[in-house]
Design an enzyme around this catalytic site. Structure first.
Site, PDB file in Angstrom:
ATOM      1  CB  SER A 121      25.276 -37.282 -70.946  1.00 46.56           C
ATOM      2  OG  SER A 121      24.701 -38.222 -71.270  1.00 46.56           O
ATOM      3  CG  HIS A 132      27.006 -38.720 -75.910  1.00 44.40           C
ATOM      4  ND1 HIS A 132      26.313 -38.013 -76.287  1.00 44.40           N
ATOM      5  CD2 HIS A 132      26.642 -39.414 -74.826  1.00 44.40           C
ATOM      6  CE1 HIS A 132      25.275 -37.550 -75.507  1.00 44.40           C
ATOM      7  NE2 HIS A 132      25.499 -38.609 -74.698  1.00 44.40           N
ATOM      8  CD  GLU A 190      26.751 -35.325 -79.424  1.00 42.52           C
ATOM      9  OE1 GLU A 190      26.018 -34.154 -79.743  1.00 42.52           O
ATOM     10  OE2 GLU A 190      26.815 -35.598 -78.144  1.00 42.52           O
ATOM     11  CG  ASN A 243      22.313 -34.371 -74.179  1.00 37.81           C
ATOM     12  OD1 ASN A 243      21.383 -34.707 -74.988  1.00 37.81           O
ATOM     13  ND2 ASN A 243      23.202 -35.288 -73.807  1.00 37.81           N
TER      14      ASN A 243
HETATM   15  P1  NAI Z   1      22.518 -46.541 -65.398  1.00 40.47           P
HETATM   16  O1  NAI Z   1      22.331 -46.276 -63.804  1.00 40.47           O
HETATM   17  O2  NAI Z   1      21.072 -47.167 -66.046  1.00 40.47           O
HETATM   18  O3  NAI Z   1      23.410 -47.816 -65.486  1.00 40.47           O
HETATM   19  C1  NAI Z   1      24.729 -47.485 -64.838  1.00 40.47           C
HETATM   20  C2  NAI Z   1      25.399 -49.017 -64.560  1.00 40.47           C
HETATM   21  O4  NAI Z   1      26.545 -48.858 -64.106  1.00 40.47           O
HETATM   22  C3  NAI Z   1      24.585 -49.546 -63.427  1.00 40.47           C
HETATM   23  O5  NAI Z   1      23.989 -50.987 -63.833  1.00 40.47           O
HETATM   24  C4  NAI Z   1      25.754 -49.640 -62.203  1.00 40.47           C
HETATM   25  O6  NAI Z   1      25.721 -50.743 -61.647  1.00 40.47           O
HETATM   26  C5  NAI Z   1      27.080 -49.756 -63.042  1.00 40.47           C
HETATM   27  N1  NAI Z   1      28.483 -49.528 -62.714  1.00 40.47           N
HETATM   28  C6  NAI Z   1      28.468 -48.279 -61.794  1.00 40.47           C
HETATM   29  N2  NAI Z   1      29.636 -48.411 -61.174  1.00 40.47           N
HETATM   30  C7  NAI Z   1      30.412 -49.176 -61.919  1.00 40.47           C
HETATM   31  C8  NAI Z   1      31.606 -50.001 -61.885  1.00 40.47           C
HETATM   32  N3  NAI Z   1      32.435 -49.229 -61.110  1.00 40.47           N
HETATM   33  N4  NAI Z   1      31.917 -50.935 -62.654  1.00 40.47           N
HETATM   34  C9  NAI Z   1      30.851 -51.515 -63.331  1.00 40.47           C
HETATM   35  N5  NAI Z   1      29.658 -51.150 -63.436  1.00 40.47           N
HETATM   36  C10 NAI Z   1      29.313 -49.880 -62.617  1.00 40.47           C
HETATM   37  O7  NAI Z   1      23.048 -45.441 -66.161  1.00 40.47           O
HETATM   38  P2  NAI Z   1      22.734 -45.118 -67.757  1.00 40.47           P
HETATM   39  O8  NAI Z   1      21.606 -44.302 -67.837  1.00 40.47           O
HETATM   40  O9  NAI Z   1      23.245 -46.259 -68.608  1.00 40.47           O
HETATM   41  O10 NAI Z   1      24.116 -44.100 -67.781  1.00 40.47           O
HETATM   42  C11 NAI Z   1      25.573 -44.538 -68.097  1.00 40.47           C
HETATM   43  C12 NAI Z   1      26.275 -43.516 -68.524  1.00 40.47           C
HETATM   44  O11 NAI Z   1      25.915 -43.068 -70.023  1.00 40.47           O
HETATM   45  C13 NAI Z   1      26.007 -42.242 -68.066  1.00 40.47           C
HETATM   46  O12 NAI Z   1      27.691 -41.784 -68.384  1.00 40.47           O
HETATM   47  C14 NAI Z   1      25.371 -41.409 -68.560  1.00 40.47           C
HETATM   48  O13 NAI Z   1      25.785 -39.918 -68.669  1.00 40.47           O
HETATM   49  C15 NAI Z   1      25.566 -41.781 -70.014  1.00 40.47           C
HETATM   50  N6  NAI Z   1      24.484 -41.667 -71.051  1.00 40.47           N
HETATM   51  C16 NAI Z   1      23.102 -41.743 -70.399  1.00 40.47           C
HETATM   52  C17 NAI Z   1      22.054 -41.618 -71.350  1.00 40.47           C
HETATM   53  C18 NAI Z   1      20.677 -41.772 -70.860  1.00 40.47           C
HETATM   54  O14 NAI Z   1      19.809 -41.298 -71.578  1.00 40.47           O
HETATM   55  N7  NAI Z   1      20.462 -42.724 -69.963  1.00 40.47           N
HETATM   56  C19 NAI Z   1      22.465 -41.289 -72.842  1.00 40.47           C
HETATM   57  C20 NAI Z   1      23.759 -41.043 -73.300  1.00 40.47           C
HETATM   58  C21 NAI Z   1      24.699 -41.230 -72.322  1.00 40.47           C
END
Ligand code: NAI
Length: 672
Positions: free
Chosen positions: A415, A436, A448, A486
């Site tokens: 993000s 994104h 995006e 954002n």
């Molecule tokens: P989250 O914390 O829900 O999920 C992240 C997942 O990645 C976890 O299940 C974790 O176990 C896994 N993980 C961490 N390191 C890892 C690795 N080395 N190998 C494999 N799996 C691994 O996070 P979320 O919210 O899904 O965000 C993920 C990405 O998406 C971030 O970069 C965030 O900025 C982006 N994002 C999030 C939004 C949101 O509203 N939550 C919206 C748009 C983008």
């Protein structure tokens, strides 16, 4: 007879086959020329006459997409608009009056005028394929189904189901259309000719709605149905913001569904609706949506295998959505128990969207848990959605790059981290791109597509095409903090939270935003997205010296992250915020809305100046499709233009005097 948009053949059995084939276009739309031709054909057929008529499309993509929008945006005045609605009615009435059996053969999309033509035929046969959809989506453009749709559909299927379709603009597939009685038969397109012959040779009794549906069109019941429908509409849209759904109800209730009966000065008349600012904005948004779609059109190879790393809130849902849209997906995370919640959510999504068990099963089969990450070596596209930490992401990239297939693309869903901070570890940084998505993935149309300094044009194009492949709207963006959406949304949320610190009830703040036309208030939105996420993005985008909302900070420290933890600015019960009253009512909601929206408008201006996206229209498109920003206002830049730049700058100066530098106008205002 000389025809340019239609092809007419009469076969040995004296059946006429009329194919719609709009000249110079891949898609059938009703220009006034195409309508006039159809009128002449109807006159000709009435005098011949054949034993029966089948109306079908010569285009691959569908029956007809409706009126020619380019033509009706050029209408100069109410008289021209009225003339066009009268023409459509006269022509379709001629089809309806033909003294022999008529059948419409519908494949692909059948929208607006397409559906109205089909309704003017005595029978309808629809293709059973997944791409076939019938709809009357006029309401989404701020107008009414005025070429006979509002007149004929309630008679055919009953008023309540017809109003539901007309007020939502929702499309139905063959199965649903048959169930509603909208079509008489559903069959694969290859059987159309046979099906048509059967209807024309031995015309069955015409369809009539079941008593329970028919009753809703009876005069005494009508008022009640109209009241209930208006109440439902009012939950989603106010009449001053969105006049069209209310006009549809009036048109059906008081004017027999025929726009020709509506007095010119009535709010449901063609003259009132066509030149309403909402209509202008909704049509513009429709065109902008077409523009976003076109970004994904240039034929890159479709992605057959997608590998998603990170099965959290975003990765899990990106994987599920892509599998729903037919892509084979492997989903990787650190342990199986981290993947299983995502698979469960995916199953819910598939059941809800696909309904039929064999389709649900096929989608489940396309979504493959992959803790070992073996999909990395096979995937055409890898999307990383792990924790928002540049160091962790870089480490992952360095590990997977050597295993990636030749020509495969690596994408990050980050993000806030600029791609240039991630690409340094890659041997081939040109194949890194940002894709994104927005939360919730299944609902937000925009994606995006972020271009880093090294991203190659081919990779940008492939990422845009992928977004279209899975039915999202791609928006090419520069890799700058917050990209577009954002960045524009953050200062708006910040201002709302600072209002909470001043003691203004969240309920009042949210009500002010909804009055402005936002689909949801900023405080409820922040709670829903997750305060931890909002906090992280806010930190990344904060300008030097910008204040930190105290209440937000306290909630974060107490780990009250909003909806997902049951407590944030609101307490959440069963997925809904518990709201109190909106306060003593002494606050000027309009002034509150102006104050909240202005920082977003200012940031939108900065994005135009910095060319984060190609132009001001795309800023509006991105903010509308990425945040739901008041569609009837046409986006932030259009909001500035509508009230006038000088007026906004005046309000900005007032706010600057009270709240300081965060209301300093960006230098880009000069060129808006
Ligand atoms: P989250 O914390 O829900 O999920 C992240 C997942 O990645 C976890 O299940 C974790 O176990 C896994 N993980 C961490 N390191 C890892 C690795 N080395 N190998 C494999 N799996 C691994 O996070 P979320 O919210 O899904 O965000 C993920 C990405 O998406 C971030 O970069 C965030 O900025 C982006 N994002 C999030 C939004 C949101 O509203 N939550 C919206 C748009 C983008």
């Amino acid at each position: 007879m000389e025809l340019t948009n239609w092809k007419l053949d009469v076969d040995a059995d004296h059946f006429a086959w009329l194919r719609f084939d709009r000249a110079g276009s891949e898609t059938n739309t009703f220009s006034s020329e195409a309508l006039r031709e159809l009128g002449r054909i109807a006159d000709h057929l009435a005098t011949m006459p054949p034993k029966g008529l089948a109306v079908l499309s010569a285009k691959e993509n569908g029956f007809a997409a409706g009126a020619d929008i380019d033509e009706f945006t050029q209408l100069k005045d109410a008289d021209e608009a009225i003339a066009l609605t009268v023409l459509g009615n006269e022509v379709f009435d001629k089809i309806a009056a033909l003294p022999f059996p008529t059948v419409a053969l519908i494949h692909g999309f059948c929208m607006g005028g397409g559906t109205e033509l089909a309704l003017a035929c005595k029978y309808r046969v629809m293709d059973d394929g997944p791409k076939s959809r019938m709809a009357l989506p006029e309401v989404m453009l701020g107008i009414v189904p005025g070429w006979g749709g509002a007149k004929r559909m309630p008679k055919l299927i009953g008023a309540a189901p017809a109003l539901d379709l007309m007020l939502t603009g929702r499309g139905v597939d063959g199965r649903r259309a048959k169930k509603l009685g909208l079509v008489d038969a559903v069959t694969p397109r290859r059987h159309f000719e046979n099906a048509a012959r059967q209807f024309l040779m031995k015309p069955p009794a015409l369809h009539h709605p079941k008593l329970s549906a028919a009753i809703t069109d009876w005069p005494l019941v009508r008022d009640l149905v109209a009241k209930m429908s208006a109440k439902k509409v009012a939950e989603r849209a106010r009449r001053d913001h969105y006049p069209a759904p209310y006009a549809i109800i009036d048109l059906w209730k008081d004017f027999g569904g025929d726009v020709r009966n509506v007095p010119r000065e009535h709010p449901a008349s063609t003259a009132s609706l066509f030149f309403h600012p909402t209509t202008k904005n909704l049509i513009r948004i429709f065109k902008l949506q077409e523009r976003l779609k076109a970004f994904g059109k240039q034929g890159a190879e479709p992605v057959r295998h997608l590998h998603v790393i990170g099965a959290g809130a975003m990765g899990g849902d990106i994987a599920a959505w892509s599998a729903l849209r037919g892509v084979t997906v492997t989903l990787q995370d650190l342990a199986p128990e981290r993947i299983s919640p995502a698979i469960k959510r995916a199953a819910d999504l598939f059941r809800k969207r696909l309904k039929q068990p064999h389709l649900v099963q096929a989608a489940m089969d396309r979504l493959i848990p992959d803790v070992a990450g073996s999909g990395v070596a096979k995937a055409d596209l890898i999307i990383e959605a792990i924790v928002e930490n540049a160091e962790v992401k870089r480490k992952l990239f360095a590990q997977i790059e050597p295993r990636m297939k030749e020509g495969a693309i690596l994408a990050s869903n980050t993000s806030s981290i600029p791609l240039q901070d991630l690409s340094g570890v890659l041997k081939r940084p040109h194949r890194l791109v940002g894709i994104h998505f927005f939360n919730p993935v299944a609902q937000m149309m925009l994606v995006e597509i972020v271009e880093g300094p090294s991203t190659s044009p081919g990779v940008m194009q492939a990422a845009q095409s992928f977004a279209r492949q899975i039915d999202k709207l791609p928006l090419p963006c520069k890799s700058a903090p917050g990209f577009l959406v954002n960045r524009v949304l953050s200062p708006y949320l910040l201002e709302a939270m600072l209002m909470v610190d001043e003691g203004i009830p969240p309920e009042t703040i949210d009500a002010a935003a909804k009055d402005f036309g936002m689909p949801m208030g900023p405080i409820e939105l922040a709670d829903m997205v997750g305060l931890d996420i909002g906090w992280a993005v806010g930190q990344e985008l904060a300008k030097p010296g910008s204040p930190i909302p105290k209440k937000l900070q306290a909630l974060i420290e107490a780990k009250n992250f909003g909806k997902k933890t049951g407590k944030g600015f609101y307490t959440w019960v069963k997925g809904k915020p518990v709201k109190g009253s909106t306060g003593p009512g002494t606050l000027d909601l309009k002034a509150l809305a102006d104050r909240m929206v202005l920082p977003a408008l200012n940031e939108a201006v900065a994005c135009v100046r910095e060319r984060i996206v190609a132009d001001a229209d795309l800023v509006d498109a991105g903010v509308i499709f990425g945040t739901g920003f008041a569609p009837h206002r046409g986006g932030p830049i259009e909001t500035i233009r509508a009230r006038g730049k000088q007026e906004w700058l005046r309000i900005m100066a007032e706010n600057k005097a009270k709240y300081g530098l965060r209301f300093e106008p960006d230098s880009g205002w000069d060129s808006i």
